[in-house]
Scaffold this active site. Structure first.
Site, mmCIF file in Angstrom:
data_model
loop_
_atom_site.group_PDB
_atom_site.id
_atom_site.type_symbol
_atom_site.label_atom_id
_atom_site.label_comp_id
_atom_site.label_asym_id
_atom_site.label_seq_id
_atom_site.Cartn_x
_atom_site.Cartn_y
_atom_site.Cartn_z
ATOM 1 N N TRP A 103 -35.627 25.865 12.819
ATOM 2 C CA TRP A 103 -34.389 25.200 12.400
ATOM 3 C C TRP A 103 -34.287 23.787 12.937
ATOM 4 O O TRP A 103 -33.850 22.877 12.228
ATOM 5 C CB TRP A 103 -33.162 26.041 12.754
ATOM 6 C CG TRP A 103 -33.102 27.261 11.880
ATOM 7 C CD1 TRP A 103 -33.272 28.553 12.262
ATOM 8 C CD2 TRP A 103 -32.933 27.284 10.452
ATOM 9 N NE1 TRP A 103 -33.211 29.384 11.164
ATOM 10 C CE2 TRP A 103 -32.999 28.628 10.043
ATOM 11 C CE3 TRP A 103 -32.738 26.301 9.477
ATOM 12 C CZ2 TRP A 103 -32.871 29.031 8.705
ATOM 13 C CZ3 TRP A 103 -32.612 26.686 8.153
ATOM 14 C CH2 TRP A 103 -32.681 28.032 7.778
ATOM 15 N N ASP A 173 -26.668 22.254 16.637
ATOM 16 C CA ASP A 173 -26.634 23.268 15.588
ATOM 17 C C ASP A 173 -26.366 24.603 16.286
ATOM 18 O O ASP A 173 -27.253 25.162 16.941
ATOM 19 C CB ASP A 173 -27.980 23.297 14.846
ATOM 20 C CG ASP A 173 -28.029 24.394 13.779
ATOM 21 O OD1 ASP A 173 -27.085 25.187 13.681
ATOM 22 O OD2 ASP A 173 -29.047 24.433 13.051
ATOM 23 N N LYS A 197 -22.954 33.934 10.198
ATOM 24 C CA LYS A 197 -23.398 34.813 11.282
ATOM 25 C C LYS A 197 -22.185 35.262 12.097
ATOM 26 O O LYS A 197 -21.778 36.409 12.027
ATOM 27 C CB LYS A 197 -24.430 34.114 12.170
ATOM 28 C CG LYS A 197 -25.756 33.841 11.436
ATOM 29 C CD LYS A 197 -25.985 32.394 11.303
ATOM 30 C CE LYS A 197 -27.264 31.921 10.665
ATOM 31 N NZ LYS A 197 -28.155 32.776 9.964
HETATM 32 C C1 LIG Z 1 -29.851 27.810 13.430
HETATM 33 C C2 LIG Z 1 -29.691 27.656 11.953
HETATM 34 N N1 LIG Z 1 -29.492 26.429 11.437
HETATM 35 C C3 LIG Z 1 -29.337 26.235 10.128
HETATM 36 C C4 LIG Z 1 -29.381 27.273 9.229
HETATM 37 C C5 LIG Z 1 -29.211 27.010 7.763
HETATM 38 O O1 LIG Z 1 -27.990 27.507 7.366
HETATM 39 P P1 LIG Z 1 -27.528 27.484 5.836
HETATM 40 O O2 LIG Z 1 -28.319 28.517 5.140
HETATM 41 O O3 LIG Z 1 -26.055 27.785 5.948
HETATM 42 O O4 LIG Z 1 -27.775 26.125 5.318
HETATM 43 C C6 LIG Z 1 -29.588 28.571 9.708
HETATM 44 C C7 LIG Z 1 -29.646 29.716 8.752
HETATM 45 O O5 LIG Z 1 -29.941 30.814 9.056
HETATM 46 C C8 LIG Z 1 -29.753 28.762 11.099
HETATM 47 O O6 LIG Z 1 -29.955 29.982 11.591
#
Ligand SMILES: Cc1ncc(COP(=O)(O)O)c(C=O)c1O
Length: 361
Positions: A103, A173, A197
């Site tokens: 991520w 994040d 989540k």
């Molecule tokens: C730590 C983290 N950042 C970003 C995201 C991306 O999220 P989204 O699917 O809402 O764009 C996720 C998705 O699981 C994640 O776990």
């Protein structure tokens, strides 16, 4: 009668059953108004009340200081990967990013489209099994901010500490660990979290941003992505995802009823201890993450022989233990044990793991 099984999905993840029941009870007729929240104008007094209460409850849960705005935006956490540099990097500017896994790398890739990204530290040399200590970070003088991911949902690594970055805005994040334990919001310039989540339905992203960081957007930043526009319009520059916002509000209320983030921290700690203890005590299961950096929310584990993966998952499903398959990029297993996953789910998983090991170990 419908039945609810134990859901270990990484996201969209389990929601508190009580929240779903409230939403169900209110679906056709919200509080005697004769219509569903989904059918209300976002400008109506009723919906504005729902939205304001959700924000207040989140502020209470995280003790968010008054000089921070709370925004309820769209596009998930991934859109923030662009929205953050578009708002904070400055034209032709640069930012420091910490690379701890999939991520944070996605955030780096996207930010690189808008300016210079200095990867100030990376977990790559240690196969992303450990978070680089602050003493290894090479922060740059001209960075507009420092970005990191507090919990790598796929790798299963989590910061148990808040980085010290002097007077640079710290951007995090927190998609997969927000509200899982107490947090000192004042240490951050901006916190963002995809909702699916620990907050609510997917598509929504919550951004908590210090007011002095507003009004700095790139001149070509789309209006819809300008934090200042969102802040000035109460996150209603256009029609917001009203039902997701409402449902998130129900989750915040539920969290308060459970005793808030302090209670969640105690529960989450108990859950993670049980699960890692079971993994560490076994000959069949293993988790490679540096112990101090292990995630409380996402617990990946492997079986000693990959050929056992399929029977393990099939047996789990038979026992009502859902979504234990690891992310496609890493394989193995992953148990996501967010706030809404009860301790009984972890107990059932641990019991099944022991039973499976007895048969196949
Ligand atoms: C730590 C983290 N950042 C970003 C995201 C991306 O999220 P989204 O699917 O809402 O764009 C996720 C998705 O699981 C994640 O776990």
């Amino acid at each position: 009668m419908s039945k609810r099984l134990f859901n270990f999905c990484a996201g969209p993840a389990a929601l508190p059953e009580a929240v779903l029941q409230t939403a169900q009870a209110e679906l056709l007729d919200w509080q005697g108004k004769g219509l569903s929240v989904m059918e209300m104008s976002h400008r109506s007094d009723e919906f504005v009340g729902i939205a304001e209460q959700a924000e207040q409850d989140l502020r209470d849960l995280l003790t968010i200081p008054s000089d921070y705005k709370v925004l309820f935006l769209q596009g998930g956490a991934s859109q923030q990967f662009a929205q953050i540099p578009l708002n904070l990097m400055g034209e032709g500017g640069s930012a420091d990013y910490i690379d701890t896994g999939i991520w944070s790398r996605k955030a780096i890739e996207e930010a690189s489209r808008y300016g210079h990204v200095n990867v100030a530290a990376s977990g790559k040399a240690r196969d992303y099994f450990a978070i680089p200590g602050q003493n290894e970070w090479q922060l740059s003088d001209d960075a507009a901010y420092v970005h990191y991911a507090s919990n790598e949902t796929i790798g299963g690594l989590e910061f148990s500490w808040i980085p010290e970055v002097g007077d640079k805005p710290l951007v995090v994040d927190m998609s997969s660990d927000i509200l899982s334990r107490p947090l000192d919001v004042s240490r951050f310039g901006l916190i963002y979290a995809g909702a699916q989540k620990n907050i609510g339905p997917s598509g929504l992203v919550v951004v908590i941003v210090r007011e002095d960081l507003l009004g700095r957007a790139h001149s070509k930043c789309p209006t819809m992505l300008d934090y200042n526009v969102a802040a000035q319009n109460g996150s209603m520059y256009n029609t917001p995802p009203t039902f997701a916002w409402y449902l998130s509000g129900l989750v915040f209320k539920w969290l308060k009823e459970q005793g808030g983030v302090e209670s969640m921290a105690r529960l989450n700690d108990a859950k993670q201890r049980k699960l890692y203890a079971a993994i560490d005590a076994s000959e069949l299961y293993s988790n490679p993450i540096n112990i101090a950096d292990r995630s409380w929310m996402n617990v990946p584990f492997r079986l000693a022989d990959d050929r056992l993966d399929k029977p393990f998952l099939a047996g789990a499903e038979q026992r009502g233990l859902l979504n234990l398959k690891g992310h496609r990029s890493v394989g193995g297993m992953r148990a996501s044990i967010y706030n809404a996953v009860p301790e009984a789910a972890v107990d059932a998983l641990v019991a099944y793991m022991a039973e499976f090991e007895k048969q196949h170990g």
